[in-house]
Write a protein that holds these residues in place. Sequence first.
Motif, PDB file in Angstrom:
ATOM      1  N   CYS A 158       0.848  -1.191   0.000  1.00 28.25           N
ATOM      2  CA  CYS A 158       0.000   0.000   0.000  1.00 28.25           C
ATOM      3  C   CYS A 158       0.886   1.245   0.000  1.00 28.25           C
ATOM      4  O   CYS A 158       1.820   1.338   0.795  1.00 28.25           O
ATOM      5  N   CYS A 184       0.185   3.069   3.710  1.00 30.47           N
ATOM      6  CA  CYS A 184       0.569   2.494   5.010  1.00 30.47           C
ATOM      7  C   CYS A 184       1.633   1.398   4.904  1.00 30.47           C
ATOM      8  O   CYS A 184       2.145   0.935   5.911  1.00 30.47           O
ATOM      9  N   CYS A 197      -4.399  -0.125   0.098  1.00 33.06           N
ATOM     10  CA  CYS A 197      -4.904  -1.374   0.690  1.00 33.06           C
ATOM     11  C   CYS A 197      -6.365  -1.219   1.143  1.00 33.06           C
ATOM     12  O   CYS A 197      -6.855  -0.097   1.305  1.00 33.06           O
ATOM     13  N   CYS A 237      -6.875   1.133   4.299  1.00 34.61           N
ATOM     14  CA  CYS A 237      -6.775   2.578   4.017  1.00 34.61           C
ATOM     15  C   CYS A 237      -7.959   3.061   3.178  1.00 34.61           C
ATOM     16  O   CYS A 237      -8.387   4.205   3.316  1.00 34.61           O
TER      17      CYS A 237
HETATM   18 ZN   LIG Z   1      -2.855   0.979   3.457  1.00 36.32          ZN
END
Ligand SMILES: [Zn+2]
Length: 207
Positions: free
Chosen positions: A60, A63, A72, A75
């Motif tokens: 991601c 993050c 992801c 998120c």
């Molecule tokens: Zn993420």
Amino acid sequence: MDLQFSSSLLENAVTELSRLPGVGRKTALRLALHLLRQEESTSEKLGESIIKLRKEIRYCSVCHNISETEICPICASPARDSKVVCVVENINDVMIFERTGQYRGLYHVLNGLISPMDGIGPDQLEIASLVSRIKNNDIEEVILALSATMEGDTTNYYIYRLLGQTGVKITQLARGVAIGNEIEYTDEVTLGRSLVNRTLFADSFKR
Ligand SMILES: [Zn+2]
């Protein structure tokens, strides 16, 4: 070739399998012989899934958790509280905190801890991206959820110093997580409670 193997193909498989963490040569041999007894398709599926895992998996961009997409699912989820970011050591820890069912915020995966002994400095970790994420987004709280080890404490303090000027609230897990314990080996109930009862990081100096 080691004569006990009677086939260099078997020996190679054992050598490669024994490189995995927690797998000694004895276990590696047992796994290889097990695969030989199964249908050929079993080995094919295993081999393909490992190659795909390594080649196609992405991280991601926000993050650094494992993801099949640019962002992801955590998120991207509108159900998550995007104002709270929980800082964890690795992807495994994200899965562990998700299993507690106690957390609705987002994560930031550092991909390790500061460890001068192992030659790991802040530049090798996702710390700069954490700082810019906090500065450029509307984030109210950062939860430091690293292991209660020397490396975890060092990393916590380093991040705390960097984020100090941003005005973001910085908390850490309540010390239900025993000193010296790694997140991975803490049971889910204790971990869930530590997350809910988190404390202000600055208070840890006042004792
Ligand atoms: Zn993420």
